[in-house]
Design an enzyme around this catalytic site. Structure first.
Site, PDB file in Angstrom:
ATOM      1  N   ASP A  29      -4.352   5.817   5.774  1.00 49.78           N
ATOM      2  CA  ASP A  29      -3.324   4.793   5.576  1.00 49.78           C
ATOM      3  C   ASP A  29      -2.015   5.486   5.261  1.00 49.78           C
ATOM      4  OD1 ASP A  29      -2.071   2.389   5.261  1.00 49.78           O
ATOM      5  OD2 ASP A  29      -3.298   1.687   3.595  1.00 49.78           O
ATOM      6  N   ASP A 123       0.110   1.659  11.062  1.00 49.79           N
ATOM      7  CA  ASP A 123       0.101   2.656   9.991  1.00 49.79           C
ATOM      8  C   ASP A 123      -1.273   2.942   9.404  1.00 49.79           C
ATOM      9  OD1 ASP A 123      -0.150   0.145   8.898  1.00 49.79           O
ATOM     10  OD2 ASP A 123       1.138   0.538   7.175  1.00 49.79           O
ATOM     11  N   GLU A 124      -2.346   2.495  10.040  1.00 47.83           N
ATOM     12  CA  GLU A 124      -3.667   2.786   9.486  1.00 47.83           C
ATOM     13  C   GLU A 124      -4.721   2.780  10.573  1.00 47.83           C
ATOM     14  OE1 GLU A 124      -5.533  -0.194   6.974  1.00 47.83           O
ATOM     15  OE2 GLU A 124      -4.028  -1.661   7.584  1.00 47.83           O
TER      16      GLU A 124
END
Length: 434
Positions: A29, A123-124
């Site tokens: 993350d 983003d993850e």
């Protein structure tokens, strides 16, 4: 401390990684991703509270630096409220193309370690590194190498959870933020999981958390020890079983790399809260039209229709129904979504946002549905395909349901009932009888 702060607060930074035997799943993350990407071009803002988001009347925080989070600011918070909490914050308009480009480079680094990468957002992502040990070492060593490369090549930081399952890996990455690495040992799952608040479990929103509190359940361990039959009785069979399994650390899902879309959805945030059922019906119709068109364009159908309803205080509920047969027909999606709304208990309750989504997708394939005795051979699906063709030739909106036509004097969000035939769903009900 707010519920959001309790879930997102940084955990203690770990020392040497724990035993990662039997922990092939990583959840990576990125830390305050949008803000961090902006700071690459604005290094003078480092150490200051920075927000990325819109400044309009309904603007929300898309990302907040950790300096801003110390003031209680978090993503999805109304920007006006965030600036009251942190008036000296610097606000930057989102630049989504920039974030997408950075995300592609991040995912390239992940895939250089394993092809089994399942992105969840820009983003993850989840990674399965079981097959990468011969080249790159143990899971915790791979996690550390990913963090070094992301920092060295991109100038960004990330937090990594290493665990036996996806659910535990995601929890671990949350607990070691920012810029941390946390291993949940296979032999220490319950020791890690059971002290956490019940809100840490996937599927526990504010309303479910309150229902669990009324049962005297505040921690995951307390929930785990209650009979599963009790949970099913109070929460319903599906959710009760789901939470009971998670409370014991059981999550059989595998990392699925770059698979097909799992769902197609659309949602609308109103400039002014909407409470009139007729207006909500109309908005559900418009969203169902968008979702159906996207399904047909992608050659997909789905069996599960769900709605999202968000109140002005950001309390959000979702409701879903699984259909007997998969569909890409906007009319079917609309009728199902409308029935879910009418059964939600939120009719005439002001709403800030509504959404419609179709899940459990599969390729459309040939039409094999058995027709009813008096059902015409050609119907709604063919009509909607004709509308799709008109949209390709003449532009989106060339043909629309009458209920979605607004006069120029009735802008979206003003609360006026400007649909034809007296409101949202009436034309659909009338034509269904023809």
């Amino acid at each position: 401390m707010s519920r959001k702060q309790q879930l997102d607060r940084p955990g203690p930074q770990p020392g040497p990684p724990a035993d990662d035997t039997g922990c092939p799943i990583l959840h990576v993350d990125m830390d305050a991703f949008f803000v961090s990407v902006e700071l690459l071009e604005r290094p003078e803002l480092r150490g200051r509270p920075v927000l990325v988001g819109g400044l309009g009347g309904r603007g929300v925080v898309a990302a907040a630096s950790y300096e801003a989070r110390r003031f209680g600011v978090h993503s999805a918070m109304p920007m006006s409220r965030a600036l009251r909490a942190c008036p000296h914050a610097v606000v930057l308009e989102p630049a989504h193309g920039k974030y997408s480009a950075a995300s592609r480079r991040v995912m390239e680094i992940f895939r250089s370690f394993t092809p089994l990468v399942e992105p969840l957002a820009l983003d993850e992502a989840f990674l399965d590194v079981a097959g990468a040990r011969g080249l790159f070492g143990r899971p915790a060593e791979i996690a550390a190498a990913i963090r070094r490369r992301v920092a060295g090549e991109l100038g960004l930081t990330c937090s990594v959870g290493v665990a036996p399952t996806k659910f535990l890996a995601k929890l671990a990455s949350t607990r070691c933020k920012p810029d941390g690495l946390l291993v949940v040992p296979a032999q220490g799952v319950l020791e890690f999981l059971h002290p956490l608040p019940v809100a840490a479990l996937w599927g526990v929103g504010e309303r479910t958390e309150e229902r669990l509190r009324r049962l005297g359940l505040r921690t995951v361990g307390e929930l785990a020890r209650i009979p599963s039959e009790t949970l099913r009785r109070h929460l319903g069979a599906a959710q009760g079983t789901h939470l009971h399994e998670l409370a014991w650390g059981r999550d059989p899902r595998q990392v699925r790399p770059d698979g097909p879309d799992k769902s197609v959805g659309a949602e609308e945030t109103f400039e002014v809260d909407v409470a009139e059922p007729e207006r909500v019906h109309r908005e559900l119709l418009g969203l169902a039209e968008k979702v159906g068109a996207r399904l047909r364009a992608g050659g997909n159908r789905g069996r599960t229709v769900s709605i999202k309803l968000r109140e002005p205080d950001f309390s959000t509920i979702t409701r879903s129904r699984t259909l007997p047969e998969a569909t890409d027909v906007s009319r079917v999606i609309y009728i199902t979504a409308r029935e879910l709304y009418e059964a939600s208990g939120l009719e005439r309750v002001p709403l800030r946002l509504i959404g419609v989504r179709v899940e459990n997708l599969a390729g459309a394939g040939p039409e094999t549905r058995q027709l009813a005795l008096d059902e015409p051979e050609h119907g709604w699906r063919e009509a909607e395909q004709a509308i799709d063709e008109a949209a390709r030739r003449f532009g989106r909106g060339a043909i629309r349901p009458a209920a979605l036509i607004r006069p120029p004097s009735a802008p979206r969000g003003d609360g006026r009932d400007s649909g034809g035939q007296g409101g949202g769903g009436t034309p659909m009900r009338r034509t269904a009888d023809e």
